[in-house]
Design a protein around this motif. Structure first.
Motif, PDB file in Angstrom:
ATOM      1  N   ILE A 123       0.846  -1.189   0.000  1.00 17.09           N
ATOM      2  CA  ILE A 123       0.000   0.000   0.000  1.00 17.09           C
ATOM      3  C   ILE A 123       0.889   1.250   0.000  1.00 17.09           C
ATOM      4  CG2 ILE A 123      -1.813   1.256   1.203  1.00 17.09           C
ATOM      5  CD1 ILE A 123      -2.742  -1.421   0.202  1.00 17.09           C
ATOM      6  N   VAL A 124       0.530   2.216  -0.810  1.00 21.54           N
ATOM      7  CA  VAL A 124       1.319   3.445  -0.877  1.00 21.54           C
ATOM      8  C   VAL A 124       1.053   4.315   0.346  1.00 21.54           C
ATOM      9  CG1 VAL A 124       1.367   3.432  -3.392  1.00 21.54           C
ATOM     10  CG2 VAL A 124      -0.430   4.684  -2.197  1.00 21.54           C
ATOM     11  N   ASP A 125       2.003   5.239   0.602  1.00 21.12           N
ATOM     12  CA  ASP A 125       1.884   6.188   1.706  1.00 21.12           C
ATOM     13  C   ASP A 125       1.306   7.508   1.208  1.00 21.12           C
ATOM     14  OD1 ASP A 125       3.262   4.204   3.032  1.00 21.12           O
ATOM     15  OD2 ASP A 125       5.186   5.261   2.964  1.00 21.12           O
ATOM     16  N   MET A 126       0.895   8.331   2.144  1.00 22.18           N
ATOM     17  CA  MET A 126       0.504   9.699   1.816  1.00 22.18           C
ATOM     18  C   MET A 126       1.760  10.557   1.645  1.00 22.18           C
ATOM     19  SD  MET A 126      -2.667  10.450   4.425  1.00 22.18           S
ATOM     20  CE  MET A 126      -3.984   9.255   4.686  1.00 22.18           C
ATOM     21  N   GLY A 127       1.652  11.565   0.784  1.00 21.92           N
ATOM     22  CA  GLY A 127       2.725  12.532   0.619  1.00 21.92           C
ATOM     23  C   GLY A 127       3.670  12.218  -0.514  1.00 21.92           C
ATOM     24  N   GLY A 128       4.662  13.088  -0.669  1.00 22.37           N
ATOM     25  CA  GLY A 128       5.605  12.960  -1.772  1.00 22.37           C
ATOM     26  C   GLY A 128       6.634  11.874  -1.579  1.00 22.37           C
ATOM     27  N   TYR A 129       6.868  11.468  -0.310  1.00 20.00           N
ATOM     28  CA  TYR A 129       7.914  10.494  -0.013  1.00 20.00           C
ATOM     29  C   TYR A 129       7.312   9.197   0.506  1.00 20.00           C
ATOM     30  CZ  TYR A 129      10.870  14.693  -0.022  1.00 20.00           C
ATOM     31  OH  TYR A 129      11.511  15.852  -0.364  1.00 20.00           O
ATOM     32  N   GLU A 130       7.844   8.085   0.044  1.00 23.22           N
ATOM     33  CA  GLU A 130       7.439   6.765   0.529  1.00 23.22           C
ATOM     34  C   GLU A 130       8.356   6.346   1.672  1.00 23.22           C
ATOM     35  OE1 GLU A 130       4.715   3.405  -0.068  1.00 23.22           O
ATOM     36  OE2 GLU A 130       4.783   5.476  -0.820  1.00 23.22           O
ATOM     37  N   PHE A 131       7.752   5.817   2.732  1.00 24.35           N
ATOM     38  CA  PHE A 131       8.529   5.335   3.868  1.00 24.35           C
ATOM     39  C   PHE A 131       9.176   4.004   3.507  1.00 24.35           C
ATOM     40  CE2 PHE A 131       8.805   2.826   7.824  1.00 24.35           C
ATOM     41  CZ  PHE A 131       9.624   3.660   8.571  1.00 24.35           C
ATOM     42  N   HIS A 132      10.502   3.919   3.710  1.00 22.38           N
ATOM     43  CA  HIS A 132      11.245   2.715   3.358  1.00 22.38           C
ATOM     44  C   HIS A 132      11.888   2.074   4.573  1.00 22.38           C
ATOM     45  CE1 HIS A 132      11.526   2.428  -1.189  1.00 22.38           C
ATOM     46  NE2 HIS A 132      10.643   3.376  -0.953  1.00 22.38           N
ATOM     47  N   GLY A 133      11.223   2.155   5.689  1.00 21.41           N
ATOM     48  CA  GLY A 133      11.708   1.476   6.877  1.00 21.41           C
ATOM     49  C   GLY A 133      12.440   2.408   7.804  1.00 21.41           C
ATOM     50  N   GLY A 134      12.170   2.229   9.097  1.00 24.83           N
ATOM     51  CA  GLY A 134      12.900   3.004  10.083  1.00 24.83           C
ATOM     52  C   GLY A 134      14.302   2.446  10.257  1.00 24.83           C
ATOM     53  N   GLY A 135      15.161   3.207  10.881  1.00 25.43           N
ATOM     54  CA  GLY A 135      16.522   2.760  11.113  1.00 25.43           C
ATOM     55  C   GLY A 135      17.346   2.763   9.849  1.00 25.43           C
ATOM     56  N   ASP A 136      18.422   2.004   9.865  1.00 29.39           N
ATOM     57  CA  ASP A 136      19.371   2.021   8.766  1.00 29.39           C
ATOM     58  C   ASP A 136      19.091   0.897   7.776  1.00 29.39           C
ATOM     59  OD1 ASP A 136      20.757   4.160   9.876  1.00 29.39           O
ATOM     60  OD2 ASP A 136      21.940   2.818  11.147  1.00 29.39           O
ATOM     61  N   CYS A 137      19.603   1.116   6.564  1.00 32.14           N
ATOM     62  CA  CYS A 137      19.558   0.053   5.565  1.00 32.14           C
ATOM     63  C   CYS A 137      20.848  -0.758   5.633  1.00 32.14           C
ATOM     64  CB  CYS A 137      19.383   0.641   4.166  1.00 32.14           C
ATOM     65  SG  CYS A 137      17.788   1.444   3.915  1.00 32.14           S
ATOM     66  N   GLN A 138      20.749  -2.024   5.316  1.00 32.54           N
ATOM     67  CA  GLN A 138      21.925  -2.876   5.260  1.00 32.54           C
ATOM     68  C   GLN A 138      22.840  -2.424   4.112  1.00 32.54           C
ATOM     69  OE1 GLN A 138      22.369  -5.428   7.623  1.00 32.54           O
ATOM     70  NE2 GLN A 138      20.571  -4.530   8.589  1.00 32.54           N
TER      71      GLN A 138
END
Length: 631
Positions: free
Chosen positions: A502-517
Motif C-alpha cells: 500500500i502506498v503512503d501519503m505525501g511525496g515520499y514513501e517510507f522505506h523502513g525506520g533505522g538504517d539500511c543494510q
C-alpha cells in the motif's frame, strides 16, 4: 532507480548523440589553439565557435573545449560570413542534425571521454569583457547569445554555461537573452543559463520583455534536460517564457534565484502545454504574482519536483488554470498577499506534500476553483487566521479530498480515508531549526499514521516515464526521491486501499525506520535493486523489509544467500554470495515488478550473510545489487 530525477544528468540527449556519432565528422573548437585554425584536430582547432558553425554539415558534431566564446568573434578564412565585432545581433545559431557539445578539456578522442567541464565552457554575451556585478555596464552585450529558431529536436546544445545576454533592443525580440527560440524545437542538455537579463524600454510599453534566459514562441516545443537557470531576470518569466502553442518539456532542471518584476519568478507559460518533471525551484522571486511558475491558458503537468522558498507579492509558488501535480513538494514558499503554495482554477494533486508555506492574508496552502486531492499532506501552512483547516485548503467550487492528511481536519470537506493526525515528519525544520528551507526532512518517520494509508488506485500513470522503462501506462513507480513508490512497511498495519504493498501519503514513501543494510553494488545487466531496511537485525524482535524493485512483473525470483563475499561473473552479471549457502525459489514479483519480504532479527546469532536476487527477463538473466546483512 529513477535516474531521470537527478538535478543534473545526461540521459536526455544520449539516443540522439549516439545516432549522430555513428556517422559524424568532428569539428574541434579550442580558444587557445595555435595550429591551422581549421577544426580538424585539437591542435588545429578553430579558435572561435562561429567559425565551426559556419562549416558544420548535417550529422557533424562540434566539440568545444574549455574557454570563453563570444558570438561576434571569428578569425578563420573558412567562415564565409564572419560576424562584425561588437555586433549585438550576432548569435550562435543552432543547426538541425548538428550537435554542439561543450565541456571538453581538449585532449579527448571520443565523446565518452568528455571531461564534463560544462561550467568552464562559456558562451558569453559580454562582448567587450567589461561587465560588472548586478547587470551593470551590460548595455553593449549580445541580445541573444544563442538562437534555436526554426530547428527541430536534432539541433543539440549540450554542455555549456550561457551567460551575460541582454535583450533590450528596439525592433528585435526583447526576450531570451540566453536563448531565443521562434518556431523551433531544439534539444538542450547540461546547460547553465546564468545572469541573463531582459529589460524594457519605456517608449515601447506594449512590448513586454519576457524570459530572461529563454524565450520560446511561435509553436516551439523545445526540451531541456539537466539544465540550470541561475540569477536571470525579466519582467515576466525571470528565467524562461514559453509562449504560444507548443509542448515544451523541462526535465531534471534547477531554477534558483531568478527574478521577475511582474510575474513568474522562474517560468511563465502562455497558450501552451508545458511539462515539468524532476525539477527544483528554489529562492525565485516575483515582485508581482507567482514566485516560481505562472501558467495562463496552459494546462501544466508537474511531477517529482520541489518548490522551496519561492516568494511573491501574491501566490508564493504556482498560479495557473489547469494544473496536475504529483509526487512533489511545496515547502517554505511565501506570499505577501494570498496563497502561499498553489493557486489554480482547476487542480489535481496526488502524493504531494505541502508544508510550511505562508500567506500574509489568506490560504497558506492551496486555493482553487475546483480541486481533487488524493494521497497528499497539507500541513503547517499558515495565513492571517493561523494554521487551521481553511488555512490549508480554500476551494470555491467542487472539492474532492480522499486519503489525505489535512491539518485541522474537521470532516467538513467530506471524502474518505482522511485524517488530521500529525504526519510525524522526520525533521520538519531541518538541522538549522528553521522551517521552510532545503534542509527540512519531510519524509515520514517510523510509526507515522500516514504509512500504508493511501489509495493505490489513485497513483497516476507514469506519463513521463521517470524510471526509463518505456512503460508510460504503469502507475508511477517512484516517489519524490526516486525510491520505489509501492513499498510495504511490514511493521505498519495497512489502512489504505488496494493490494499490498500500500502506498503512503505525501511525496515520499517510507522505506523502513533505522538504517539500511550495506549495498555492495555488482548488479547487472539491468537496474533491478535489492534493499533491506528497517530495525537492527542483531536484536531479537527487530524487523526489516527486504524489497526487490524494477524487476519483470509477475516473474520468478531467485534469492541467493551466502556467507562469503567472492564476486564471480555469472551469466553476464556478478554473483556475490559465493559459495552459496542457500537458493530460495518459489518467489514471484507483483504487477509492479516488486517483491517484498519481512526479515526478523535473531539475538546472539552474530552472523553476516550476503544476499543477491536473480530474475529472468525473457532470455536474459539479471542480477540485482548485492546486500551485506548483519544478523
Amino acid at each position: 532507480m529513477a535516474t531521470c530525477l537527478r538535478e543534473i544528468g545526461t540521459l536526455f540527449a544520449a539516443a540522439l548523440l549516439s545516432s549522430v556519432s555513428a556517422f559524424a565528422d568532428v569539428i574541434h573548437v579550442r580558444a587557445d589553439a595555435t595550429g591551422a585554425n581549421d577544426g580538424s584536430t585539437w591542435a588545429d582547432a578553430f579558435r572561435h565557435l562561429q567559425d565551426a558553425l559556419a562549416v558544420a554539415q548535417s550529422g557533424d558534431e562540434v566539440w568545444v573545449a574549455i574557454g570563453e566564446y563570444r558570438p561576434d568573434q571569428s578569425s578563420s578564412p573558412m567562415n564565409p560570413s564572419p560576424p562584425t565585432p561588437g555586433d549585438r545581433d550576432a548569435t550562435f545559431q543552432l543547426l538541425d542534425f548538428v550537435a554542439i557539445l561543450g565541456g571538453f578539456d581538449g585532449t579527448e578522442q571520443s565523446l565518452a571521454e568528455r571531461a564534463g567541464a560544462f561550467d568552464q565552457t562559456v558562451l558569453t554575451g559580454d562582448l567587450l569583457g567589461d561587465d560588472e556585478p548586478d547587470f551593470e555596464n551590460n548595455d553593449d552585450n549580445s541580445s541573444h547569445v544563442t538562437t534555436g529558431s526554426f530547428t527541430d529536436a536534432t539541433a543539440i546544445l549540450d554542455g555549456f554555461t550561457v551567460t551575460a545576454g541582454h535583450a533590450n533592443m528596439i525592433f528585435t525580440s526583447r526576450g531570451g537573452a540566453g536563448l531565443l527560440i521562434q518556431g523551433g524545437s531544439p534539444s538542450v542538455a547540461n546547460v547553465t543559463f546564468r545572469a541573463n537579463l531582459v529589460s524594457g524600454l519605456p517608449a515601447f510599453p506594449i512590448d513586454q520583455p519576457f524570459g530572461g534566459a529563454v524565450f520560446s514562441r511561435g509553436g516551439s516545443s523545445p526540451t531541456f534536460e539537466a539544465c540550470s537557470f541561475i540569477g536571470n531576470m525579466a519582467t515576466d518569466g525571470g528565467a524562461v517564457d514559453f509562449d504560444n502553442p507548443g509542448t515544451p518539456v523541462m526535465r531534471n532542471c534547477v531554477f534558483r534565484d531568478n527574478v521577475a518584476f511582474e510575474s513568474g519568478g522562474a517560468l511563465w507559460a502562455l497558450d501552451c502545454n508545458p511539462t515539468v518533471t524532476g525539477c527544483l525551484f528554489e529562492g525565485n522571486v516575483s515582485l508581482g504574482g507567482a514566485g516560481a511558475i505562472i501558467a495562463l491558458n496552459s494546462p501544466m503537468t508537474v511531477s517529482h519536483s520541489r518548490f522551496i522558498a519561492n516568494s511573491a507579492l501574491a501566490f508564493g509558488a504556482i498560479v495557473g488554470g489547469e494544473l496536475t501535480v504529483s509526487n512533489s513538494l511545496f515547502s517554505g514558499n511565501t506570499s505577501d498577499g494570498s496563497t502561499g503554495a498553489i493557486s489554480a482554477t482547476n487542480a489535481t494533486l496526488t502524493n504531494v506534500t505541502i508544508h510550511g508555506n505562508t500567506a500574509a492574508t489568506s490560504t497558506g496552502g492551496v486555493s482553487a476553483g475546483s480541486l481533487t486531492i488524493a494521497n497528499s499532506i497539507v500541513w503547517g501552512n499558515t495565513d492571517a487566521s493561523g494554521a487551521g483547516e481553511t488555512s490549508q485548503l480554500n476551494v470555491s467550487g467542487e472539492l474532492t479530498v480522499d486519503h489525505s492528511c489535512i491539518e485541522g481536519w474537521s470532516g467538513a470537506f467530506g471524502g474518505i480515508g482522511n485524517t488530521g493526525s500529525d504526519p510525524a515528519f522526520v525533521d520538519a525544520d531541518g538541522r538549522d531549526d528553521i522551517p521552510g528551507n532545503a534542509d527540512d526532512d519531510l519524509r515520514l518517520s517510523a510509526g507515522s499514521p500516514l504509512i500504508d494509508a493511501a489509495d493505490c488506485g489513485a497513483v497516476p500513470a507514469d506519463a513521463d516515464d521517470v524510471d526509463g522503462d518505456g512503460d508510460t501506462t504503469e502507475p508511477s513507480p517512484t516517489d519524490l526521491r526516486g525510491h520505489v513508490r509501492f513499498w510495504e512497511d511490514v511493521a505498519t498495519p495497512d489502512t489504505g486501499v488496494g493490494a499490498a504493498p500500500i502506498v503512503d501519503m505525501g511525496g515520499y514513501e517510507f522505506h523502513g525506520g533505522g538504517d539500511c543494510q550495506i549495498d555492495l553494488g555488482f548488479q547487472g545487466p539491468g537496474n533491478i535493486t535489492l534493499n533491506v531496511c528497517g530495525a537492527d537485525l542483531t536484536q531479537a524482535g527487530g524487523v526489516a523489509t527486504l524489497q526487490l524493485a524494477a524487476a519483470p512483473a509477475l516473474g520468478p525470483v531467485y534469492l541467493f544467500i551466502g556467507f562469503t563475499n567472492a564476486p564471480t561473473p555469472t551469466l553476464g552479471g556478478t554473483l556475490v554470495p559465493t559459495p552459496l549457502t542457500a537458493i530460495v525459489s518459489d518467489l514471484q514479483t507483483d504487477i509492479h515488478g516488486i517483491l517484498t519480504l519481512p526479515v526478523s532479527g535473531v539475538a546472539g546469532l552474530g552472523a553476516t550473510v550476503f544476499l543477491q536476487a536473480g530474475t529472468q527477463d525473457g532470455a536474459v538473466t539479471k542480477f540485482s545489487n548485492a546486500v551485506q546483512m548483519d544478523l
